[in-house]
Design an enzyme around this catalytic site. Structure first.
Site, short mmCIF file in Angstrom:
data_model
loop_
_atom_site.label_atom_id
_atom_site.label_comp_id
_atom_site.label_asym_id
_atom_site.label_seq_id
_atom_site.Cartn_x
_atom_site.Cartn_y
_atom_site.Cartn_z
N TYR A 150 29.14 26.42 59.81
CA TYR A 150 28.70 25.13 60.33
C TYR A 150 28.91 25.11 61.84
CZ TYR A 150 29.79 24.34 55.45
OH TYR A 150 29.88 24.47 54.09
N ASP B 276 28.26 22.20 40.06
CA ASP B 276 28.46 21.95 41.48
C ASP B 276 27.88 23.13 42.26
OD1 ASP B 276 29.39 21.39 44.03
OD2 ASP B 276 31.50 21.74 43.57
N ASP C 152 23.85 19.74 48.00
CA ASP C 152 25.06 20.03 47.22
C ASP C 152 25.17 18.91 46.21
OD1 ASP C 152 27.61 20.35 46.22
OD2 ASP C 152 28.58 20.56 48.16
N HIS D 287 36.52 18.76 41.40
CA HIS D 287 37.69 19.47 41.93
C HIS D 287 38.72 19.42 40.82
CE1 HIS D 287 36.19 18.48 46.24
NE2 HIS D 287 35.55 19.48 45.70
N HIS E 235 30.94 15.94 54.10
CA HIS E 235 30.69 14.94 53.05
C HIS E 235 29.62 13.95 53.47
CE1 HIS E 235 34.47 15.52 50.33
NE2 HIS E 235 33.59 16.50 50.25
N HIS F 112 36.39 24.69 55.69
CA HIS F 112 36.82 24.21 54.37
C HIS F 112 37.16 25.41 53.49
CE1 HIS F 112 33.04 25.40 52.41
NE2 HIS F 112 32.38 24.86 53.41
N GLU G 126 26.63 27.84 47.25
CA GLU G 126 27.69 27.60 46.26
C GLU G 126 27.20 27.90 44.85
OE1 GLU G 126 28.96 23.45 46.02
OE2 GLU G 126 30.81 24.06 45.01
N HIS H 299 36.91 25.99 44.45
CA HIS H 299 37.89 25.21 43.69
C HIS H 299 37.63 25.41 42.21
CE1 HIS H 299 34.48 22.44 43.14
NE2 HIS H 299 34.23 22.66 44.42
N GLU I 296 31.89 29.02 47.47
CA GLU I 296 31.04 28.26 48.36
C GLU I 296 31.37 28.42 49.83
OE1 GLU I 296 31.74 23.98 48.20
OE2 GLU I 296 33.05 24.28 46.50
N ARG J 294 25.56 26.37 53.62
CA ARG J 294 26.54 26.63 52.56
C ARG J 294 25.77 27.13 51.35
NH1 ARG J 294 29.07 22.27 52.67
NH2 ARG J 294 28.22 20.98 50.99
N ASP K 298 30.19 -9.32 38.85
CA ASP K 298 29.96 -8.75 37.53
C ASP K 298 29.06 -7.51 37.61
OD1 ASP K 298 27.67 -10.06 38.03
OD2 ASP K 298 27.76 -11.38 36.27
N1 GLY Z 1 30.53 18.88 46.40
C1 GLY Z 1 31.90 19.04 46.43
C2 GLY Z 1 32.28 20.45 46.60
O1 GLY Z 1 31.45 21.30 46.71
O2 GLY Z 1 33.44 20.76 46.60
MN MN Z 2 29.49 21.36 46.02
MN MN Z 3 32.29 22.69 45.24
#
Ligand code: GLY
Ligand code: MN
Ligand code: MN
Length: 444
Positions: free
Chosen positions: A379, A250, A239, A340, A222, A329, A415, A333, A375, A413, A35
């Site tokens: 890396y 984001d 992030d 996303h 991730h 990557h 973003e 997006h 972004e 990164r 639960d």
């Molecule tokens: N945190 C997910 C992205 O930046 O796409």
């Molecule tokens: Mn992000």
């Molecule tokens: Mn993102």
């Protein structure tokens, strides 16, 4: 405001057709069969059309009459005992103002009254649910998804305002983390600082699993464990973002845990920043995300050449996809009710089968009202670079000694969230990103 979204959707369907839209809202989710209840998050399309943040609801939109039927669960006293209240029909009506309000067990009755030629559904599962009610219904699982995608990609002013609010709180939360971090802390302590700012502003729902990554962890795209101890000399990549009324922010920032970049950290950081800023400057209607991806890649490669991490002719490197070794990557997006968000690939447009860019989540011309993330990152992922150093085709571009020395570097990164406007863009992210600004903020 949600009535505007329904009007937008109605305008896409032929009003002469005798069809209905059916969407089942989200149910309460539990951890396996315990639960333990997950925080409720409405299904994004249902939220978009209704603004009803309640579990176990459904909607029908009568496309012919342009009317909105909301179905709500009929709760018993036990529900009130555990959840504190049972809303009356009048309360539901007052709150969500549907043209018609029904209890959920009336769905088939209402469908039979409307007697639609077609029921437009979001997916196969919901279509099967409708078919199981009565085999006589014709279902369609394509047109609704296309129409909702079209609607959600171009944000209304109200939607942009929610994203501005989410971003304002995110700005503050990032700055608070940058001021709080000290070597020796654990990554999750910074997550606590970040979440505290969000919660204090009444933003209760994170938009995705936040990444709070120190040192080498930053090379894991991730990384969500967030449980390492931060070392002096580490870079810290975070992030994270929360939602405001369902609309996400984001951002990513990367900064030195001790407040001062080393030379190599500053060099790699600047390469990413140069790429990110050039791309943001280029954002305006008509520009394609895949072109921006390649622009960022090229600028970052130039930076790595300057640092003598890679060697050779820039054009040849771009042709040989050397950028994908460091930038594995997509550039960004669409952003909205989902992090996303929908609409990255219009019908008929496929992913580009090329290293690095095949992960790009949006491939279309930008238009005013779209919101995208920008972004780029660099890396040092041992699983990518170790084989590359052994492959003569790739290793000829690498300063192998230098790359080896950076295998525990982690990554950078940066973003920002960008609204495309008629004349260019609006940047929703306002967290320091120039090296001197970051160092000044962290020293202060
Ligand atoms: N945190 C997910 C992205 O930046 O796409
Ligand atoms: Mn992000
Ligand atoms: Mn993102």
């Amino acid at each position: 405001m949600h009535h505007l979204h329904r009007e937008k959707l109605f305008s896409l369907f032929d009003e002469n057709q005798n069809g209905v839209v059916f969407i089942q809202g989200a149910d309460t989710m539990y951890r396996y069969s315990t639960d333990y209840e997950f925080p409720f998050r409405q299904e994004s399309n249902f939220w978009y059309l209704t603004g009803a943040n309640e579990a176990e609801c459904a909607l029908l939109l009568d496309l012919n009459k342009e009317e909105y039927h909301l179905f709500v669960p009929e709760r018993d006293t036990q529900y009130a005992v555990w959840h504190g209240y049972v809303k009356t029909k009048e309360q539901y009506q007052e709150q969500y103002k549907p043209d018609h309000l029904h209890y959920s067990n009336k769905l088939l009755t209402v469908l039979n009254q409307l007697n639609p030629e077609r029921v437009f559904c979001l997916n196969e599962e919901q279509a099967e649910f409708i078919e199981d009610l009565d085999r006589g219904f014709n279902v369609d699982t394509e047109a609704l998804v296309d129409a909702l995608t079209y609607c959600r990609v171009l944000k209304t002013n109200w939607e942009l305002d929610q994203m501005r609010k989410a971003s304002q709180v995110n700005n503050e939360a990032y700055i608070q983390v940058m001021k709080s971090i000290k070597p020796g802390m654990f990554e999750y302590e910074l997550k606590a600082v970040f979440n505290q700012v969000q919660l204090r502003h009444g933003l209760l729902q994170d938009a995705y699993n936040g990444i709070f990554a120190s040192g080498v962890n930053a090379s894991i795209l991730h990384y969500v464990e967030n449980n390492s101890q931060i070392k002096d000399g580490d870079l810290f990549l975070m992030d994270a973002g929360f939602e405001c009324n369902g609309y996400a922010s984001d951002f990513t920032r990367t900064f030195p845990a001790n407040g001062k970049f080393t030379d190599i950290q500053a060099g790699i950081y600047q390469a990413v920043l140069d790429g990110q800023k050039a791309v943001i400057d280029a954002v305006k209607p008509g520009v394609k995300m895949e072109d921006l991806h390649m622009l960022a890649s090229r600028i970052m490669m130039k930076g790595l050449i300057k640092l003598d991490i890679i060697r050779g002719d820039l054009d040849e490197m771009m042709e040989q996809n050397v950028f994908a070794l460091f930038f594995p990557h997509g550039l960004g997006h669409f952003l909205g009710l989902d992090t996303h968000d929908v609409g990255g690939y219009p019908k008929g447009v496929d992913r580009i089968d090329r290293p690095g860019i095949k992960f790009l989540r949006a491939r279309r011309e930008l238009q005013p009202g779209m919101v995208v993330t920008i972004e780029p990152g660099i890396y040092f992922v041992p699983a990518v670079l170790e084989p590359a150093m052994k492959n003569p085709e790739q290793s000829k571009f690498l300063n192998v000694e230098k790359v080896k020395s950076l295998l525990d570097f982690g990554g950078v990164r940066i973003e920002d969230d960008i609204v495309v406007t008629e004349t260019g863009h609006e940047n929703l992210t306002n967290v320091p990103k120039e090296i001197e600004e970051i160092e000044a903020l962290m020293a202060g």
